[in-house]
Motif scaffolding. Structure first.
Motif, PDB file in Angstrom:
ATOM      1  N   MET A 125       0.865  -1.179   0.000  1.00 30.89           N
ATOM      2  CA  MET A 125       0.000   0.000   0.000  1.00 30.89           C
ATOM      3  C   MET A 125       0.903   1.231   0.000  1.00 30.89           C
ATOM      4  SD  MET A 125      -2.969   1.286   2.647  1.00 30.89           S
ATOM      5  CE  MET A 125      -3.926  -0.224   2.547  1.00 30.89           C
ATOM      6  N   SER A 127       0.780   5.565   0.125  1.00 29.45           N
ATOM      7  CA  SER A 127      -0.006   6.769   0.342  1.00 29.45           C
ATOM      8  C   SER A 127       0.972   7.897   0.622  1.00 29.45           C
ATOM      9  CB  SER A 127      -0.981   6.567   1.504  1.00 29.45           C
ATOM     10  OG  SER A 127      -1.855   7.677   1.627  1.00 29.45           O
ATOM     11  N   LYS A 150      -4.671   3.514   8.113  1.00 32.52           N
ATOM     12  CA  LYS A 150      -4.068   2.677   7.061  1.00 32.52           C
ATOM     13  C   LYS A 150      -3.106   1.656   7.678  1.00 32.52           C
ATOM     14  CE  LYS A 150      -4.469   6.126   3.391  1.00 32.52           C
ATOM     15  NZ  LYS A 150      -5.410   7.025   4.101  1.00 32.52           N
ATOM     16  N   CYS A 154      -3.426  -2.391   7.344  1.00 35.54           N
ATOM     17  CA  CYS A 154      -2.303  -3.176   6.806  1.00 35.54           C
ATOM     18  C   CYS A 154      -1.792  -4.198   7.812  1.00 35.54           C
ATOM     19  CB  CYS A 154      -1.174  -2.245   6.373  1.00 35.54           C
ATOM     20  SG  CYS A 154      -1.570  -1.324   4.870  1.00 35.54           S
ATOM     21  N   LEU A 161       3.077  -1.112   4.146  1.00 40.40           N
ATOM     22  CA  LEU A 161       2.631   0.259   3.875  1.00 40.40           C
ATOM     23  C   LEU A 161       3.835   1.178   3.744  1.00 40.40           C
ATOM     24  CD1 LEU A 161       0.562   2.647   3.886  1.00 40.40           C
ATOM     25  CD2 LEU A 161       0.618   2.547   6.382  1.00 40.40           C
ATOM     26  N   TRP A 196      -0.998  -0.639  -4.183  1.00 38.24           N
ATOM     27  CA  TRP A 196      -2.349  -0.164  -3.875  1.00 38.24           C
ATOM     28  C   TRP A 196      -2.214   1.284  -3.434  1.00 38.24           C
ATOM     29  CZ3 TRP A 196      -5.642  -3.031   0.397  1.00 38.24           C
ATOM     30  CH2 TRP A 196      -6.963  -2.562   0.361  1.00 38.24           C
ATOM     31  N   VAL A 198      -3.598   4.663  -2.111  1.00 33.73           N
ATOM     32  CA  VAL A 198      -4.770   5.115  -1.349  1.00 33.73           C
ATOM     33  C   VAL A 198      -4.534   6.559  -0.918  1.00 33.73           C
ATOM     34  CG1 VAL A 198      -6.322   4.654   0.594  1.00 33.73           C
ATOM     35  CG2 VAL A 198      -5.061   2.759  -0.450  1.00 33.73           C
TER      36      VAL A 198
END
Lengths: 449, 449
Positions: A125, A127, A150, A154, A161, A196, A198
């Motif tokens: 992930m 961000s 988040k 995760c 992350l 991913w 986000v």
């Protein structure tokens, strides 16, 4: 350590009669003995490989230096000296130079790092937010809570992350900033099958939900959107570019090259602004933006990218906050009712590490209930609630939304999510708008009857 | 999946002569064959267990329902229905009720979840901050960057992170707030061998450093401190209670009960305030505080806790920011010089997942250099830089420090750490006080000669 001492089996004591069988005296006995040993080994290896994809330790077959001297644990951080794409001086992390043969490069790296091959698909992930304080009072606090949210999701799902606060290409700012970050992350994480992305204002509001990755096996890019809005309404809002899954493969590098060519650092930036504005009558500002750019590529089929793009709308892959936040109290109450009325397993306390298996139990329970659908009329927890248009950091929200709607809405969503995590630690919020928490009694919520 | 097809070895074609050996015709041949098979199995199991602590899949020996139907991967999130401490109605997550027999309870849980037994020690990092915005302008932004910093360190080292923003016991506020959180975390994470509490204003400034856990095998609580300051100077600052490792065991639960009994929710709170103030002449405020409480227990030996408390001062388990931030530029320059002059492996680009093995290479290199020591006169990166006294959130800093010292110092430390992470993504900060980043050329920093 315990496992090792309980695992190493003592050599069995052989009775006098069998002694001569274990040490055969004739050549034919020796052949029979060896045949038995060989067949046993074959059967064991075959059974083991079938039942577990974990590689048999290299050290059984080679003298790989991945053996750690402090324990007998396979060192999956070992990097062999064999050349990989990292050793190619022409490969760069920056977006100005294309990558080629990435699938082969990645495959080669994975071959040298077998711990990362096989098993379930790995997700990274990504961000991020700006490297200086927000203008608006609640801004950074909401970003902090959102990052925690988040990190919680995760941790519960075994996903890594990476939160970035650096603007990698100064001219690729705002919503364009994510493309260079995603590209660099793909190179830094060849073990990841998916990145991913986000947005920082997207909150995970269903901690139990796992991505249905099987659904996307034939695609490389997954976004929330509706084909009819793309093709019939030609709306710049027919999908949302703030949350997406992108496969770590050559297609994605090529796609991002094309996508980035619409950005502010590109000589075609102005041309794209005009093209997008003339194509999408509801576009809100004249400059080229990443979201309109995506819709354009799908609508026109330009470049052939759309065949590998999946528009997901069967669940809130990302959900518009305005149709969600007003329903959160009701959803919360319904879930509590399910847990109260449902089987004891839904109320059973457990370690955080086994969270996912209890999530599956709840999924089964919800499957039996009418109305437990996702979407604006159902009472299923929304997977992701996206405060798109709220701009909590700059404060430049879309004036259609009040500050309260946005700010209070975000706190509610964050507390709604936090309740699902705090539960594991024995607490919950006094209400969705309260920072106060209360301890949960045993067998909650049935104990509250 | 690839691994399975490459793993399952084909049955070898047996030559005509050996055929009769594989299918023995007599009973004695059968015994010899079986003996060979059995011995091969024993040897293989023994070798396997010795070289890898990964449990042999249960499914080879039982019909455990942990078999996942979607793949042949062992499901370590499976929670068996067997009773554990979680099913005991008398056990609470709150601090008002003691826990007993925790070591046995935990051992029993681990037996039912063998994936979490053996191998290296597991750490859960715990940190947190208040559930509402900071008063000071940079406060929440610094907390956000600090949470990202912790998440980066944990991701690089395979450590889990739980960041809490709930005040679990209203009366146990400020520095007391961590005790109920740690206690709840121990219960929620029986797989964790250690809980590592790290204050929100403590920054990881050496991403490469790993805790020397072997050093602490005979202890249950590790803090940064100096025995001579405890016993001779009787200083409330002889240790720092903002960063510590506490073992997940019964001793720790009992210890936290005693420690918490000095807190504001306790009837003895005032008594402890007076006792601490009269014992520590340099204590800065009259109320009982967690740090003075700890020093008191070690100094007096009350309760016998000190035998299991380790005061670490051989490296910056946590380091006083004021003796560090002024040196960060120099330390950064020295490390760049090491990489420039040192072997190519120090400059080799690599995946983030293999970061730790490159950290070991740097450690070897530093071991050869004079002055690469930790501490105020060395140029080794400080492990943790703690902005104790700066109070970035409330702004109520100790007036000995200027706002610049504190705020600018924190940004420098955060960028210093971020450089070590961004490196993996191909970038670094233009300077320690700049948010701007620059791409790194191949073979950096030798390419800059």
């Amino acid at each position: 350590m315990q496992m090792q001492s309980s695992c190493s089996l003592p050599r069995p004591k052989s009775p006098p009669m069998a002694r001569s069988s274990i040490i055969p005296s004739s050549l034919s006995d020796g052949l029979v003995f060896t045949a038995g040993a060989f067949l046993a080994l074959l059967i064991f290896l075959g059974l083991y490989c079938f039942l577990s994809p974990t590689p048999i330790p290299n050290r059984l077959f080679s003298f790989s230096p991945s053996f750690s001297s402090t324990s007998s644990h396979i060192d999956d951080t070992y990097d062999p000296p064999d050349e990989t794409f990292y050793d190619d001086p022409t490969l760069t992390y920056t977006i100005d130079k294309s990558i080629s043969n990435w699938d082969e490069k990645r495959r080669h790296w994975l071959k040298l790092h077998p711990s990362f091959s096989g098993g379930r698909e790995r997700i990274l992930m990504v961000s991020g937010s700006q490297p200086y304080p927000c203008r608006s009072y609640h801004g950074d606090h909401l970003l902090l809570r959102s990052l925690k949210n988040k990190a919680d999701y995760c941790r519960l799902h075994g996903i890594e992350l990476f939160y970035n606060t650096a603007l990698l290409i100064p001219s690729m700012n705002f919503f364009w900033a994510k493309i260079p970050v995603i590209r660099a992350a793909m190179l830094a994480h060849p073990e990841a099958d998916w990145i991913w992305w986000v947005d920082s204002d997207a909150i995970f509001t269903d901690m139990e939900f796992s991505l249905p990755l099987d659904r996307y096996r034939a695609h490389n890019l997954v976004l929330h959107g509706w084909p009819e809005l793309v093709y019939k309404k030609k709306s710049w809002c027919s999908l949302n570019a703030g949350v997406f899954l992108i496969r770590n493969c050559q297609w994605s590098f090529d796609f991002m090259d094309e996508w980035a060519s619409m950005g502010p650092q590109s000589p075609d930036y102005e041309k794209w602004g005009k093209l997008q504005t003339s194509t999408f009558k509801d576009k809100m500002f004249p400059n080229s933006d990443d979201q309109s750019g995506l819709v354009y590529l799908i609508l026109t089929g330009k470049g052939g990218w759309r065949d590998k793009i999946y528009l997901e709308n069967e669940y809130y892959f990302q959900g518009y906050f305005a149709e969600i936040v007003g329903r959160l109290e009701n959803i919360s109450a319904r879930y509590i009712e399910e847990e109260r009325q449902g089987p004891a397993v839904l109320r059973r306390r457990h370690a955080e590490r086994v969270f996912v298996s209890y999530a599956k139990e709840m999924k089964v329970q919800l499957g039996k209930q009418k109305g437990a659908d996702t979407g604006p009329t159902g009472w299923r927890r929304p997977f992701v609630t996206h405060f798109t248009g709220c701009q909590p950091c700059s404060g430049d929200r879309n004036k259609v939304y009040s500050a309260d709607n946005c700010t209070l809405g975000m706190y509610k969503a964050l507390n709604f999510a936090d309740d699902q995590v705090l539960r594991i630690y024995g607490f919950r919020h006094a209400s969705l708008v309260s920072a106060d928490v209360q301890p949960l009694p045993f067998d909650y919520p049935r104990s509250e009857e």
